[in-house]
Scaffold this active site. Sequence first.
Site, PDB file in Angstrom:
ATOM      1  N   ARG A 169     -20.551 -23.015   4.311  1.00  0.00           N
ATOM      2  CA  ARG A 169     -20.517 -21.679   4.894  1.00  0.00           C
ATOM      3  C   ARG A 169     -21.529 -20.808   4.144  1.00  0.00           C
ATOM      4  NH1 ARG A 169     -14.989 -23.123   4.201  1.00  0.00           N
ATOM      5  NH2 ARG A 169     -13.845 -23.304   6.169  1.00  0.00           N
ATOM      6  N   LYS A 191     -12.746 -20.876   1.830  1.00  0.00           N
ATOM      7  CA  LYS A 191     -11.851 -19.834   2.317  1.00  0.00           C
ATOM      8  C   LYS A 191     -10.520 -19.890   1.574  1.00  0.00           C
ATOM      9  CE  LYS A 191     -13.318 -18.866   7.060  1.00  0.00           C
ATOM     10  NZ  LYS A 191     -12.900 -18.907   8.476  1.00  0.00           N
ATOM     11  N   ARG A 266     -24.356 -25.394   9.746  1.00  0.00           N
ATOM     12  CA  ARG A 266     -23.067 -26.010   9.385  1.00  0.00           C
ATOM     13  C   ARG A 266     -22.568 -26.869  10.550  1.00  0.00           C
ATOM     14  NH1 ARG A 266     -18.225 -25.512   6.351  1.00  0.00           N
ATOM     15  NH2 ARG A 266     -16.357 -25.035   7.566  1.00  0.00           N
ATOM     16  N   HIS A 289     -12.108 -27.541   6.189  1.00  0.00           N
ATOM     17  CA  HIS A 289     -11.226 -26.977   7.206  1.00  0.00           C
ATOM     18  C   HIS A 289      -9.774 -27.187   6.802  1.00  0.00           C
ATOM     19  CE1 HIS A 289     -14.391 -27.239  10.660  1.00  0.00           C
ATOM     20  NE2 HIS A 289     -14.458 -26.107  10.008  1.00  0.00           N
ATOM     21  N   TYR A 298     -15.970 -30.928  16.990  1.00  0.00           N
ATOM     22  CA  TYR A 298     -17.165 -31.733  16.763  1.00  0.00           C
ATOM     23  C   TYR A 298     -17.045 -33.151  17.312  1.00  0.00           C
ATOM     24  CZ  TYR A 298     -18.172 -27.896  13.623  1.00  0.00           C
ATOM     25  OH  TYR A 298     -18.394 -26.647  13.112  1.00  0.00           O
TER      26      TYR A 298
END
Length: 331
Positions: A169, A191, A266, A289, A298
């Site tokens: 990211r 995150k 990304r 994730h 994806y």
Amino acid sequence: MNKYALYNDIPEFAAEFLYYCKTIKDMSVKTVEQYYLDLRIFFRFLKSNKGATEPFNKINASDITLDDIKKINLSDLYVFLNFAHEERENQARARNRKISCLRSFFKFLAKHNMITENPTEYIGPAKTPSTLPIHLSIEECEALLNSVDGPNKERNYAIITLFLNCGLRLSELVGIDITDITENILRVMGKGHKEREVYLNESCISALKDYLAVRDEKYKPPKDLYALFVTNRQKRISNRMVQTIIEKQIEKAHLGGKHYSTHKLRHTTATLLYQHGTDIRTVQEILGHKNLSTTQIYTHVKGDKIKDAMINYPLSNITHKNETDEKTKKS
């Protein structure tokens, strides 16, 4: 008077919710800021419906009370979402973010006994269009890398290489310190302050080696600045500067007009990994994730791969043999 000065144009109990998101839920600064904007629009909508005469964007909603909130039902929320759709032209994703914000907000109020009924309990998400993530082809990746030159070529080449190979990211790349790299392992803070390790392949190691060889002499950062990527002003590189670098290189590589960005790089990592045999759970770990469902966008494949799969399917050559065919063969 609202004691939370940062959010003085919304009710104090809403500002308290935002600080709860920051300190207890440990949400990112970006998410909390977006929640604030969504709540402000919601409260302004409530006041507008009550007869506020000032322009919508000038409405101060700090005097909305808990009694006002207690009167809100599911139908009111649908009217608000219709307003977001029709008047503010919010697409499904933006409306779903507002739904997520309101769910969290009303859940917070119920948890702290400020309301007895939660009108968001039965609200569902808006249907989002099924779109494939935009990504670069291998040839476009090569064109982008080959376009890098100029006085900052080592730094910019390393930035693009990490994006394309590690699926970082933007905030993750900007936040990298030199001390986060140990041989061929990069520690990344993702995150929710969740740390993960990313393997650096030969392309990454080579690009970083070339950049680090000139970093101190070319950029002259202070000894106590551990940021990996720095500017000519001896500071950690910013999100906006990285975006500008990528935008310029995309134009230079004649890839403009395709809506490529740092986040599309990304997407490129994830797509190429999956299309070249990496299982989806490994892709999930590489990208950081939390939920597998996020990674599953994806799992799209090109038409050629679908065609090959059907041609090579083990039952693809079995055809029906009727009686006429059998008699022909015997004669």
